[in-house]
Design a protein around this motif. Structure first.
Motif, mmCIF file in Angstrom:
data_model
loop_
_atom_site.group_PDB
_atom_site.id
_atom_site.type_symbol
_atom_site.label_atom_id
_atom_site.label_comp_id
_atom_site.label_asym_id
_atom_site.label_seq_id
_atom_site.Cartn_x
_atom_site.Cartn_y
_atom_site.Cartn_z
ATOM 1 N N UNK A 102 49.319 33.732 34.101
ATOM 2 C CA UNK A 102 47.916 33.889 33.755
ATOM 3 C C UNK A 102 47.093 34.506 34.885
ATOM 4 N N UNK A 103 47.786 34.937 35.954
ATOM 5 C CA UNK A 103 47.132 35.599 37.093
ATOM 6 C C UNK A 103 46.007 34.736 37.664
ATOM 7 N N UNK A 104 46.333 33.484 37.922
ATOM 8 C CA UNK A 104 45.356 32.529 38.449
ATOM 9 C C UNK A 104 45.477 32.442 39.969
ATOM 10 N N UNK A 105 45.477 33.596 40.634
ATOM 11 C CA UNK A 105 45.714 33.609 42.073
ATOM 12 C C UNK A 105 44.447 33.408 42.899
ATOM 13 N N UNK A 106 43.288 33.596 42.333
ATOM 14 C CA UNK A 106 42.026 33.437 43.065
ATOM 15 C C UNK A 106 41.439 32.065 42.750
ATOM 16 N N UNK A 107 40.947 31.396 43.777
ATOM 17 C CA UNK A 107 40.292 30.114 43.550
ATOM 18 C C UNK A 107 38.992 30.090 44.317
#
Length: 107
Positions: free
Chosen positions: A50-55
């Motif tokens: 889901x390309x959840x690499x940025x937080x």
């Protein structure tokens, strides 16, 4: 943090990696007054898929699962105003001070 929300309209979850230190996470949530926030644990495969690499990453997801809006990174004044409008709720940007034992016992 959410000051108020309509539980019939929104469900708020914190999405965290399965490898996150759960004790530190609980301590942080308590320090900002969100210790009752529901958490969803994401596997490394989910994070990649889901390309959840940025937080942090904030998603507004419709009932049918469509991502209506995404905010990447910390909110500034503009994104806070935009999110407040999109959610139709007010956000508290100040961390809540923890209650002391003496404050709880006073009338």
């Amino acid at each position: 943090m959410v000051n108020k929300h309509d539980a019939n309209r929104f469900e708020v979850y914190g999405l965290v990696s399965q490898s996150e230190n759960k004790d530190k996470l609980k301590e942080y949530l308590k320090s900002v007054g969100s210790d009752s926030m529901r958490l969803a644990l994401a596997s490394p495969k989910d994070i990649s898929s889901y390309k959840l690499s940025k937080t942090p990453l904030t998603l507004l997801v419709s009932n049918d699962g469509t991502i209506e809006k995404a905010w990447v990174g910390l909110w500034d004044d503009e994104s806070l105003a935009e999110a407040s409008s999109a959610f139709g709720i007010e956000f508290n940007t100040q961390p809540q001070a923890p209650e002391t034992a003496s404050a709880k016992t006073q009338p």
